[in-house]
Design a protein around this motif. Structure first.
Motif, short mmCIF file in Angstrom:
data_model
loop_
_atom_site.label_atom_id
_atom_site.label_comp_id
_atom_site.label_asym_id
_atom_site.label_seq_id
_atom_site.Cartn_x
_atom_site.Cartn_y
_atom_site.Cartn_z
N THR A 30 21.95 3.76 -7.99
CA THR A 30 23.00 3.55 -8.99
C THR A 30 24.15 2.80 -8.32
O THR A 30 24.30 2.83 -7.10
CB THR A 30 23.53 4.90 -9.52
OG1 THR A 30 24.02 5.66 -8.42
CG2 THR A 30 22.43 5.67 -10.25
N ILE A 31 24.94 2.15 -9.12
CA ILE A 31 26.11 1.45 -8.60
C ILE A 31 27.18 2.49 -8.27
O ILE A 31 27.48 3.36 -9.08
CB ILE A 31 26.65 0.42 -9.61
CG1 ILE A 31 25.60 -0.68 -9.84
CG2 ILE A 31 27.96 -0.19 -9.12
CD1 ILE A 31 25.95 -1.65 -10.95
N THR A 32 27.72 2.40 -7.08
CA THR A 32 28.78 3.31 -6.66
C THR A 32 29.85 2.49 -5.94
O THR A 32 29.75 1.26 -5.92
CB THR A 32 28.22 4.48 -5.81
OG1 THR A 32 29.23 5.47 -5.64
CG2 THR A 32 27.69 4.00 -4.49
N ASP A 33 30.84 3.14 -5.37
CA ASP A 33 31.94 2.37 -4.81
C ASP A 33 32.53 3.03 -3.57
O ASP A 33 32.22 4.18 -3.26
CB ASP A 33 33.03 2.18 -5.86
CG ASP A 33 33.65 3.49 -6.30
OD1 ASP A 33 32.93 4.50 -6.40
OD2 ASP A 33 34.86 3.53 -6.54
N PHE A 34 33.37 2.28 -2.89
CA PHE A 34 34.14 2.76 -1.76
C PHE A 34 35.43 1.98 -1.71
O PHE A 34 35.57 0.94 -2.37
CB PHE A 34 33.36 2.63 -0.43
CG PHE A 34 33.08 1.20 -0.03
CD1 PHE A 34 33.95 0.53 0.82
CD2 PHE A 34 31.95 0.55 -0.49
CE1 PHE A 34 33.69 -0.79 1.19
CE2 PHE A 34 31.69 -0.76 -0.11
CZ PHE A 34 32.56 -1.43 0.72
N ILE A 35 36.39 2.49 -0.95
CA ILE A 35 37.67 1.80 -0.76
C ILE A 35 37.85 1.56 0.72
O ILE A 35 37.68 2.46 1.54
CB ILE A 35 38.85 2.61 -1.35
CG1 ILE A 35 38.67 2.76 -2.86
CG2 ILE A 35 40.19 1.94 -1.01
CD1 ILE A 35 39.71 3.64 -3.54
N THR A 36 38.17 0.32 1.09
CA THR A 36 38.36 -0.03 2.49
C THR A 36 39.63 0.60 3.05
O THR A 36 40.53 0.98 2.31
CB THR A 36 38.41 -1.56 2.67
OG1 THR A 36 39.43 -2.08 1.80
CG2 THR A 36 37.07 -2.20 2.35
#
Length: 167
Positions: A30-36
């Motif tokens: 699934t599409i997921t995310d992170f923050i740099t």
């Protein structure tokens, strides 16, 4: 029967949300995310989790799953928001991720599976413990900063996050 892929992504902007999915052999996550990470000059506040000795204990075989899902995720969601990437900067685990680092099944079943819901959005920074027995598997699973002592790269290292240095 398995393959480990390492992908280095360059050109990312600091303190920016990015979305990703993984594809291999016809399987797509699934599409997921992170923050740099923010700039090292940043003085913005952030939350982190530090925990150690996560190896499976026969007396409490599901405790790591409970800590990740019923503890950390539940606490962050109940007290802040369900946006793990925004609410939690990273997780540090200084040693003993599994009971026996030579046992592949332990990595899959007692470390990665229980922590999947947390680590898909939040970086994890582990340190080699005695239970990992200096196994090459540990070094295949994690690509850590190579700024430690020559001959012991990735055994110890440092990481800057905002204006804090973790050694």
């Amino acid at each position: 029967t398995s393959q480990i892929h390492h992908v280095q992504i360059t050109g990312l902007q600091p303190n920016t949300r990015y979305f990703y999915e993984c594809k291999t052999d016809g399987i797509t996550t699934t599409i997921t995310d992170f923050i740099t990470s923010p700039l090292t000059t940043s003085e913005q506040s952030f939350k982190l989790v530090a925990m150690s000795d996560m190896q499976q204990d026969s007396g409490n075989p599901t405790v790591f799953d409970e800590i990740c899902n019923d503890g950390i995720i539940h606490y962050i969601t109940a007290n802040y928001s369900s946006d793990m990437a925004k609410e939690l900067a990273f997780v540090m685990i200084p040693g003993d991720l599994v009971d026996n680092g030579l046992d592949y099944a332990q990595w899959a079943n007692t470390f990665f599976n229980p922590s999947e819901n947390l680590f898909k959005n939040v970086p994890v920074y582990p340190v080699l413990g005695n239970h990992e027995v200096n196994t090459p598997t540990y070094f295949k699973y994690f690509v850590l900063p190579d700024n430690g002592t020559t001959g012991y790269l990735e055994h110890w290292w440092y990481k800057d996050y905002a204006n804090m240095r973790i050694i």
